[in-house]
Design a protein around this motif. Structure first.
Motif, mmCIF file in Angstrom:
data_model
loop_
_atom_site.group_PDB
_atom_site.id
_atom_site.type_symbol
_atom_site.label_atom_id
_atom_site.label_comp_id
_atom_site.label_asym_id
_atom_site.label_seq_id
_atom_site.Cartn_x
_atom_site.Cartn_y
_atom_site.Cartn_z
ATOM 1 N N ALA A 288 -13.671 -39.471 -2.141
ATOM 2 C CA ALA A 288 -14.176 -38.328 -1.381
ATOM 3 C C ALA A 288 -15.286 -38.758 -0.426
ATOM 4 C CB ALA A 288 -14.694 -37.243 -2.328
ATOM 5 N N ARG A 289 -16.209 -39.588 -0.909
ATOM 6 C CA ARG A 289 -17.330 -40.006 -0.058
ATOM 7 C C ARG A 289 -16.843 -40.954 1.044
ATOM 8 N NH1 ARG A 289 -19.737 -39.032 -5.105
ATOM 9 N NH2 ARG A 289 -21.029 -37.152 -4.881
ATOM 10 N N GLN A 290 -15.974 -41.890 0.694
ATOM 11 C CA GLN A 290 -15.303 -42.728 1.675
ATOM 12 C C GLN A 290 -13.805 -42.661 1.372
ATOM 13 O OE1 GLN A 290 -17.211 -43.926 3.979
ATOM 14 N NE2 GLN A 290 -19.238 -44.071 3.028
ATOM 15 N N PHE A 291 -12.970 -42.659 2.396
ATOM 16 C CA PHE A 291 -11.530 -42.558 2.189
ATOM 17 C C PHE A 291 -10.903 -43.954 2.150
ATOM 18 C CE2 PHE A 291 -7.152 -41.893 3.838
ATOM 19 C CZ PHE A 291 -6.673 -41.169 2.755
ATOM 20 N N TYR A 292 -9.991 -44.154 1.216
ATOM 21 C CA TYR A 292 -9.239 -45.400 1.092
ATOM 22 C C TYR A 292 -7.760 -45.071 1.269
ATOM 23 C CZ TYR A 292 -13.622 -46.793 -1.130
ATOM 24 O OH TYR A 292 -14.947 -47.030 -1.401
ATOM 25 N N GLY A 293 -7.101 -45.762 2.182
ATOM 26 C CA GLY A 293 -5.713 -45.468 2.484
ATOM 27 C C GLY A 293 -4.764 -45.879 1.368
ATOM 28 N N GLU A 294 -3.522 -45.437 1.501
ATOM 29 C CA GLU A 294 -2.514 -45.700 0.477
ATOM 30 C C GLU A 294 -2.358 -47.196 0.208
ATOM 31 O OE1 GLU A 294 2.289 -44.975 -0.260
ATOM 32 O OE2 GLU A 294 1.292 -44.062 1.467
ATOM 33 N N ALA A 295 -2.357 -48.010 1.252
ATOM 34 C CA ALA A 295 -2.193 -49.453 1.053
ATOM 35 C C ALA A 295 -3.352 -50.034 0.251
ATOM 36 C CB ALA A 295 -2.082 -50.155 2.412
ATOM 37 N N GLU A 296 -4.560 -49.546 0.496
ATOM 38 C CA GLU A 296 -5.712 -50.031 -0.262
ATOM 39 C C GLU A 296 -5.597 -49.647 -1.736
ATOM 40 O OE1 GLU A 296 -9.529 -49.710 2.517
ATOM 41 O OE2 GLU A 296 -8.178 -48.020 2.807
ATOM 42 N N GLY A 342 -18.956 -30.774 14.904
ATOM 43 C CA GLY A 342 -18.348 -29.480 15.155
ATOM 44 C C GLY A 342 -17.359 -29.027 14.106
ATOM 45 N N LEU A 343 -17.058 -29.857 13.108
ATOM 46 C CA LEU A 343 -16.130 -29.468 12.046
ATOM 47 C C LEU A 343 -16.894 -28.790 10.915
ATOM 48 C CD1 LEU A 343 -13.787 -32.597 11.869
ATOM 49 C CD2 LEU A 343 -13.524 -30.512 13.235
ATOM 50 N N ALA A 344 -16.140 -28.215 9.974
ATOM 51 C CA ALA A 344 -16.777 -27.527 8.844
ATOM 52 C C ALA A 344 -17.637 -28.475 8.035
ATOM 53 C CB ALA A 344 -15.702 -26.896 7.960
ATOM 54 N N ILE A 345 -17.248 -29.752 7.982
ATOM 55 C CA ILE A 345 -18.032 -30.780 7.297
ATOM 56 C C ILE A 345 -18.492 -31.777 8.348
ATOM 57 C CG2 ILE A 345 -18.059 -32.488 5.444
ATOM 58 C CD1 ILE A 345 -15.624 -31.033 4.257
ATOM 59 N N PRO A 346 -19.788 -31.949 8.526
ATOM 60 C CA PRO A 346 -20.283 -32.850 9.575
ATOM 61 C C PRO A 346 -20.107 -34.314 9.174
ATOM 62 C CG PRO A 346 -22.107 -32.059 8.262
ATOM 63 C CD PRO A 346 -20.878 -31.339 7.753
ATOM 64 N N PRO A 347 -20.403 -35.228 10.090
ATOM 65 C CA PRO A 347 -20.357 -36.647 9.724
ATOM 66 C C PRO A 347 -21.315 -36.940 8.568
ATOM 67 C CG PRO A 347 -20.477 -36.386 12.101
ATOM 68 C CD PRO A 347 -20.727 -35.033 11.515
ATOM 69 N N LEU A 348 -20.830 -37.643 7.587
ATOM 70 C CA LEU A 348 -21.615 -37.963 6.408
ATOM 71 C C LEU A 348 -21.394 -39.429 6.037
ATOM 72 C CD1 LEU A 348 -20.730 -34.831 4.222
ATOM 73 C CD2 LEU A 348 -22.940 -35.258 5.309
ATOM 74 N N LEU A 349 -22.409 -40.035 5.439
ATOM 75 C CA LEU A 349 -22.274 -41.361 4.826
ATOM 76 C C LEU A 349 -21.703 -42.403 5.775
ATOM 77 C CD1 LEU A 349 -21.009 -40.029 1.418
ATOM 78 C CD2 LEU A 349 -23.232 -41.091 1.838
ATOM 79 N N GLY A 350 -22.201 -42.391 7.004
ATOM 80 C CA GLY A 350 -21.835 -43.447 7.933
ATOM 81 C C GLY A 350 -20.675 -43.131 8.845
ATOM 82 N N ILE A 619 -16.661 -46.737 -9.439
ATOM 83 C CA ILE A 619 -17.013 -47.002 -8.045
ATOM 84 C C ILE A 619 -17.295 -45.664 -7.378
ATOM 85 C CG2 ILE A 619 -16.250 -47.924 -5.828
ATOM 86 C CD1 ILE A 619 -14.351 -49.775 -7.370
ATOM 87 N N TRP A 620 -18.580 -45.394 -7.135
ATOM 88 C CA TRP A 620 -18.983 -44.256 -6.310
ATOM 89 C C TRP A 620 -19.215 -44.799 -4.909
ATOM 90 C CZ3 TRP A 620 -18.295 -39.646 -8.362
ATOM 91 C CH2 TRP A 620 -18.289 -39.533 -9.765
ATOM 92 N N SER A 621 -18.748 -44.083 -3.892
ATOM 93 C CA SER A 621 -18.564 -44.703 -2.582
ATOM 94 C C SER A 621 -19.652 -44.405 -1.558
ATOM 95 C CB SER A 621 -17.203 -44.279 -2.004
ATOM 96 O OG SER A 621 -16.155 -44.831 -2.761
ATOM 97 N N GLU A 622 -20.748 -43.752 -1.949
ATOM 98 C CA GLU A 622 -21.785 -43.456 -0.963
ATOM 99 C C GLU A 622 -22.262 -44.726 -0.250
ATOM 100 O OE1 GLU A 622 -22.574 -40.221 -4.145
ATOM 101 O OE2 GLU A 622 -21.774 -42.251 -4.056
ATOM 102 N N ALA A 623 -22.450 -45.797 -1.009
ATOM 103 C CA ALA A 623 -22.984 -47.034 -0.427
ATOM 104 C C ALA A 623 -21.905 -47.899 0.211
ATOM 105 C CB ALA A 623 -23.708 -47.847 -1.507
ATOM 106 N N MET A 624 -20.629 -47.550 0.029
ATOM 107 C CA MET A 624 -19.533 -48.404 0.510
ATOM 108 C C MET A 624 -19.239 -48.119 1.981
ATOM 109 S SD MET A 624 -18.877 -49.868 -2.419
ATOM 110 C CE MET A 624 -18.897 -49.608 -4.196
#
Length: 673
Positions: A288-296, A342-350, A619-624
């Motif tokens: 949720a904090r960072q997205f990882y694609g299907e291949a990852e 401008g989206l419902a969720i602004p840019p977060l965590l980089g 693995i919590w992804s805030e720092a990733m």
């Protein structure tokens, strides 16, 4: 305005810790290297670090803020001329910075007409000197002489081998029957995913040595035996997974001897008898904090199998995003899966102003689940409720009481982020979501989070207060109402025992668990799910994240426990306290050797150990915020936890583990830089 070059606008940030007589200072310096004057802009930055909304600021002021996203505003009428800089200094943060990844990881300028301009954001510097910043995997070179003759992680529980034979060119698997044939296909797919060009599996015509795969019913479900002779190799197990684990061990022996023949050997005689010490050996991944694609995800599952890890806890929702396709509520992914200006969720965590994010389609999930089961891995999806639901509420606003007033904040700085346990619609929505998840995940175990509900949650909801009054009387309802607009959970996010929030969460969890039980499912939760002691212990397990003492106490109360303490098994925690290390620090830090040596059941009684389900890395992804940081934080600590879950304590050896750690696969392969 048509500034195209990202380097034309640069952001330099620095961190000065507080000392006696001097407040902390987080300075952000925007440099205009373009040929144009900048006016009426907002400087937008995102963390992980969070600016306190009430902080003192020099050189400007704080504008809109959501968790780690902050707008910083220059003085009225300000113009940033070409070649000039603007500095704004913040003197209050939600927590003091400890590592270079804490500061702004992305930045851009936003203008009243909706335009944005990219800003290059350099890593935050520590005032007073900085060592080179660390990213990528720490090198663990294979020594000239190792403490063990073979390279195997996790180390087997009974090894009796001798001799040395020439390393085979590879292996030709000989399998008859459904289980052996499935194991052979799984191992072939595994080696192709991780070591495609090495040719671990090859036909006899290319020099492959035959390996017999045999069924032996008396062994446990994940146990295996390997028999070596000068003429043959055989692997015996009772199940496909046991045969696969035997093949993984054989493949590790082969790779060590193949790549480092002066250090490791391939035995000519003897046996390995092996079985895991713990049944649950897991990895949690926050997507949720960072997205990882299907291949990852698919490659990560292969790495888990190579470490003999058998559970993948997939954290699919949180305040920052919703990541799983749900047919009944398409808005969850249409709105909740994306962040941007401008989206419902602004840019977060980089993340930046552009639309970014993603989600997993049902087709992708079915394929990933099939891959995982081939590798002996069961997947546990997590939908984190009733807290951590900011993204979910943006997609389905009716999950909040329409008469609710005021605000409360989560420990991460999200307002009003808990879906309402007093609303019937809450349960209708969740039951529809869980029904679709149960169809996707055949392990029939659903994790519902239940962590970090703020003590002030629902204090402004008439529906929730009425439910409290019905359940516990006027005094508790009135006491809870007095928490409205009180800043809570700045420390101790789980300290809600005895509060109205705890009572409401308990009502919620009892009903959710009862629904899942009627569908034949086990319910998972973080340790806070024990608040109120209302859930059926026979149909639940808890993840103990704070420390082993809390996990032991809950085990003593009869809860089935997966131990994943933040100070040792949270892989987002930094490897050391040094500024040049990436990662978080709220739970401390843990070097790989410390993670390896950590005893997850230290001080547990025999009775408490009866309720130990196993261990799990998280693995919590805030720092990733980049993939080289992921590699640095996860490897080799993931393998260290895998060995704790598999190998008997008396058979562990850091020196032996360290000698082989460099041979284990990593996800991205960034070298230390």
């Amino acid at each position: 305005m048509s500034i195209q070059n990202r380097s034309a606008l640069e952001l330099e940030t620095s961190w000065t810790p507080a000392t006696e007589g001097r407040a902390m200072a987080y300075a952000l310096r925007l440099k205009n290297n373009s040929g144009e004057t900048l006016r009426e802009f907002r400087l937008c930055v995102s963390g992980p670090g969070r600016v306190d909304p009430t902080t003192a600021v020099e050189g400007g002021e704080v504008g809109a803020r959501l968790s780690n996203f902050t707008e910083l505003l220059p003085p009225d009428g300000f113009a940033l001329e070409p070649g000039e800089s603007w500095t704004i200094t913040v003197h209050g943060l939600s927590w003091s910075f400890k590592h270079w990844t804490d500061g702004a990881r992305s930045a851009y300028l936003a203008f009243p007409d909706g335009r944005t301009l990219a800003v290059s954001a350099a890593p935050t510097k520590l005032t007073g000197g900085n060592a080179p910043l660390k990213r990528g995997v720490e090198a663990y070179p294979v020594p000239a002489a190792a403490p063990a003759p073979m390279s195997i992680i996790p180390w087997p529980n009974d090894v009796s081998v001798s001799g040395r034979r020439p390393v085979p060119a590879g292996f030709a698997l000989v399998a008859e029957g459904a289980e052996p044939e499935q194991a052979a296909r799984a191992f072939t797919a595994l080696t192709e995913a991780l070591f495609a060009v090495e040719g671990i599996i090859r036909p006899v015509s290319e020099g492959g040595v035959p390996v017999q795969l045999l069924l032996k019913d008396v062994l446990g479900p994940e146990a295996y035996e390997i028999a070596f002779s000068t003429a043959s190799v055989s692997i015996s197990a009772a199940t496909r997974t046991g045969l696969l684990y035997g093949l993984v061990t054989l493949g590790q022996i082969w790779r060590g001897a193949r790549h480092f023949p002066d250090t490791y050997s391939f035995p000519s005689d003897g046996h390995i008898f092996d079985a895991p010490s713990m049944g649950w050996r897991g990895l949690h991944l926050d997507v949720a904090r960072q997205f990882y694609g299907e291949a990852e995800i698919r490659k990560l599952l292969a790495i888990l199998a190579w470490n003999k890890l058998n559970r993948f806890h997939w954290h699919l929702s949180d305040d920052e995003a919703w990541r799983v396709e749900i047919d009944a509520y398409p808005a969850l992914t249409e709105i909740g899966a994306w962040r941007g200006e401008g989206l419902a969720i602004p840019p977060l965590l980089g993340t930046g102003p552009e639309k970014s994010g993603g989600y997993y389609t049902k087709a992708a999930i079915r394929g990933i689940v099939a891959d995982a089961r081939t590798f002996g891995i069961e997947i546990v999806p997590e939908i984190d409720v009733p807290g951590h639901c900011f993204a979910m509420q943006q997609a389905i606003p009716s999950l909040r009481d329409p008469q609710e007033k005021g605000s409360y904040y989560s420990v991460q700085g999200f307002p009003d982020n808990c879906i309402n346990p007093a609303r019937e619609e809450t349960y209708a929505v969740l039951e529809a979501i869980f029904a679709e998840l149960i169809d996707l995940f055949p392990f029939k175990t659903i994790h519902v989070g239940a962590d970090e509900v703020p003590i002030g949650a629902w204090s402004g909801s008439p529906e929730a207060l009425a439910k409290l009054r019905d359940m516990n009387g006027d005094a508790m309802s009135e006491a809870h109402a007095r928490r409205l607009n009180v800043i809570t959970n700045t420390h101790g996010a789980d300290a809600i025992d005895g509060s109205g929030a705890a009572v409401l969460q308990a009502i919620f969890l009892a009903r959710v668990q009862n629904f899942l039980a009627t569908q034949g499912c086990v319910t998972g939760g973080w340790e806070e799910a024990a608040h109120g002691n209302v859930i059926d212990k026979e149909k639940v397990y808890l993840c103990g994240w704070r420390d082993v003492q809390v996990s032991a106490a809950l085990a003593g109360e009869g809860y089935s426990m997966v131990v994943c303490p933040g100070q040792a098994y949270y892989l987002d925690m930094a490897n050391s306290p040094d500024w040049d290390e990436p990662g978080a620090s709220w739970a401390g830090w843990s070097a790989p050797e410390m993670t390896y040596a950590f005893d997850p059941v230290a001080g547990w009684s025999d009775a408490q150990k009866m309720n130990l389900r196993g261990v799990q890395a998280c693995i919590w992804s805030e720092a990733m915020t980049d993939r080289a940081v992921f590699d640095r934080l996860v490897f080799p600590r993931l393998s260290a936890i895998a060995e704790t879950g598999w190998t008997k304590k008396e058979r562990k050896s850091w020196d032996r583990f360290k000698a082989s750690a460099g041979l284990m696969p990593v996800l991205y392969g960034y070298p230390l830089s």
